[in-house]
Design a protein around this motif. Structure first.
Motif, short mmCIF file in Angstrom:
data_model
loop_
_atom_site.label_atom_id
_atom_site.label_comp_id
_atom_site.label_asym_id
_atom_site.label_seq_id
_atom_site.Cartn_x
_atom_site.Cartn_y
_atom_site.Cartn_z
N ILE A 11 38.52 70.42 45.06
CA ILE A 11 37.34 69.74 45.60
C ILE A 11 37.21 68.34 45.00
O ILE A 11 36.92 67.38 45.71
CB ILE A 11 36.07 70.59 45.35
N VAL A 12 37.44 68.21 43.70
CA VAL A 12 37.38 66.90 43.05
C VAL A 12 38.44 65.98 43.63
O VAL A 12 38.19 64.80 43.94
CB VAL A 12 37.54 67.04 41.52
N LEU A 13 39.67 66.49 43.82
CA LEU A 13 40.74 65.71 44.41
C LEU A 13 40.39 65.26 45.83
O LEU A 13 40.63 64.11 46.19
CB LEU A 13 42.04 66.52 44.41
N LEU A 14 39.81 66.14 46.62
CA LEU A 14 39.41 65.81 47.98
C LEU A 14 38.36 64.71 47.99
O LEU A 14 38.44 63.76 48.79
CB LEU A 14 38.88 67.06 48.70
N ILE A 15 37.40 64.78 47.09
CA ILE A 15 36.35 63.75 47.03
C ILE A 15 36.95 62.41 46.61
O ILE A 15 36.61 61.36 47.18
CB ILE A 15 35.23 64.19 46.07
N VAL A 16 37.87 62.42 45.63
CA VAL A 16 38.50 61.18 45.19
C VAL A 16 39.29 60.55 46.32
O VAL A 16 39.24 59.33 46.54
CB VAL A 16 39.39 61.45 43.95
N VAL A 17 40.04 61.36 47.08
CA VAL A 17 40.82 60.84 48.20
C VAL A 17 39.89 60.28 49.27
O VAL A 17 40.17 59.23 49.87
CB VAL A 17 41.74 61.93 48.77
N MET A 18 38.76 60.93 49.51
CA MET A 18 37.82 60.44 50.52
C MET A 18 37.18 59.13 50.08
O MET A 18 36.95 58.25 50.91
CB MET A 18 36.75 61.49 50.79
N VAL A 19 36.90 58.98 48.81
CA VAL A 19 36.24 57.77 48.32
C VAL A 19 37.20 56.59 48.28
O VAL A 19 36.89 55.50 48.77
CB VAL A 19 35.61 58.01 46.93
N PHE A 20 38.39 56.78 47.68
CA PHE A 20 39.31 55.68 47.48
C PHE A 20 40.32 55.50 48.61
O PHE A 20 40.81 54.40 48.81
CB PHE A 20 40.07 55.85 46.16
N GLY A 21 40.68 56.55 49.29
CA GLY A 21 41.69 56.45 50.33
C GLY A 21 43.09 56.60 49.74
O GLY A 21 43.33 56.31 48.57
N THR A 22 44.04 57.02 50.55
CA THR A 22 45.38 57.30 50.04
C THR A 22 46.14 56.02 49.68
O THR A 22 46.91 56.01 48.72
CB THR A 22 46.18 58.10 51.08
N LYS A 23 45.93 54.95 50.44
CA LYS A 23 46.66 53.71 50.16
C LYS A 23 46.24 53.13 48.81
O LYS A 23 47.08 52.70 48.02
CB LYS A 23 46.40 52.70 51.27
N LYS A 24 44.95 53.11 48.53
CA LYS A 24 44.46 52.58 47.26
C LYS A 24 44.94 53.46 46.11
O LYS A 24 45.32 52.95 45.05
CB LYS A 24 42.95 52.51 47.27
N LEU A 25 44.96 54.79 46.29
CA LEU A 25 45.45 55.68 45.24
C LEU A 25 46.93 55.46 44.99
O LEU A 25 47.40 55.51 43.85
CB LEU A 25 45.18 57.14 45.61
N LYS A 26 47.69 55.20 46.06
CA LYS A 26 49.13 54.93 45.91
C LYS A 26 49.35 53.65 45.10
O LYS A 26 50.19 53.61 44.21
CB LYS A 26 49.78 54.82 47.28
N ASN A 27 48.58 52.61 45.40
CA ASN A 27 48.69 51.35 44.67
C ASN A 27 48.30 51.52 43.20
O ASN A 27 48.96 50.98 42.32
CB ASN A 27 47.82 50.27 45.31
N MET A 28 47.23 52.27 42.95
CA MET A 28 46.82 52.50 41.58
C MET A 28 47.87 53.30 40.82
O MET A 28 48.13 53.04 39.64
CB MET A 28 45.47 53.23 41.53
N GLY A 29 48.51 54.26 41.49
CA GLY A 29 49.56 55.05 40.85
C GLY A 29 50.77 54.21 40.49
O GLY A 29 51.32 54.33 39.40
N SER A 30 51.17 53.31 41.39
CA SER A 30 52.32 52.46 41.10
C SER A 30 51.98 51.45 40.00
O SER A 30 52.82 51.13 39.16
CB SER A 30 52.81 51.75 42.35
N ASP A 31 50.76 50.93 39.98
CA ASP A 31 50.34 50.02 38.92
C ASP A 31 50.32 50.73 37.56
O ASP A 31 50.75 50.17 36.55
CB ASP A 31 48.95 49.45 39.20
N LEU A 32 49.83 51.97 37.56
CA LEU A 32 49.80 52.74 36.32
C LEU A 32 51.21 53.03 35.83
O LEU A 32 51.50 52.92 34.64
CB LEU A 32 49.03 54.04 36.52
N GLY A 33 52.11 53.37 36.75
CA GLY A 33 53.50 53.62 36.38
C GLY A 33 54.17 52.38 35.81
O GLY A 33 54.91 52.45 34.83
N GLY A 34 53.90 51.22 36.40
CA GLY A 34 54.45 49.97 35.89
C GLY A 34 53.92 49.63 34.51
O GLY A 34 54.65 49.14 33.65
#
Length: 82
Positions: A11-34
């Motif tokens: 449920i928490v994951l679903l809410i986070v995806v709804m708030v931020f969107g998948t594209k923004k989460l993907k960008n944040m993930g790649s930035d964090l990895g870098g």
């Protein structure tokens, strides 16, 4: 209060995806990895042998030696009267 079950996390994951969107989460993930990769590279460089120089001698800064005219004394009173 017990620990969170898998349903709570979904449920928490679903809410986070709804708030931020998948594209923004993907960008944040790649930035964090870098950032993590850069941190690991920095730690690897920092643990190098302290006896070895950080800059190779060929690219080291060469000090400028002043010319003979730069070493001559300056008459301050003469310059201020001009």
């Amino acid at each position: 209060m017990g620990s969170f079950s898998i349903w709570h996390w979904l449920i928490v994951l679903l809410i986070v995806v709804m708030v931020f969107g998948t594209k923004k989460l993907k960008n944040m993930g790649s930035d964090l990895g870098g950032a993590v990769k850069g941190f690991k590279d920095g730690m690897k460089d920092g643990s190098a042998d302290p006896a070895s120089p950080a800059v190779p001698p060929s690219s080291a800064h060469v000090a400028h030696t002043p010319a003979a005219a730069d070493k001559a004394p300056i008459d301050v009173e003469t310059k201020t009267r001009s």
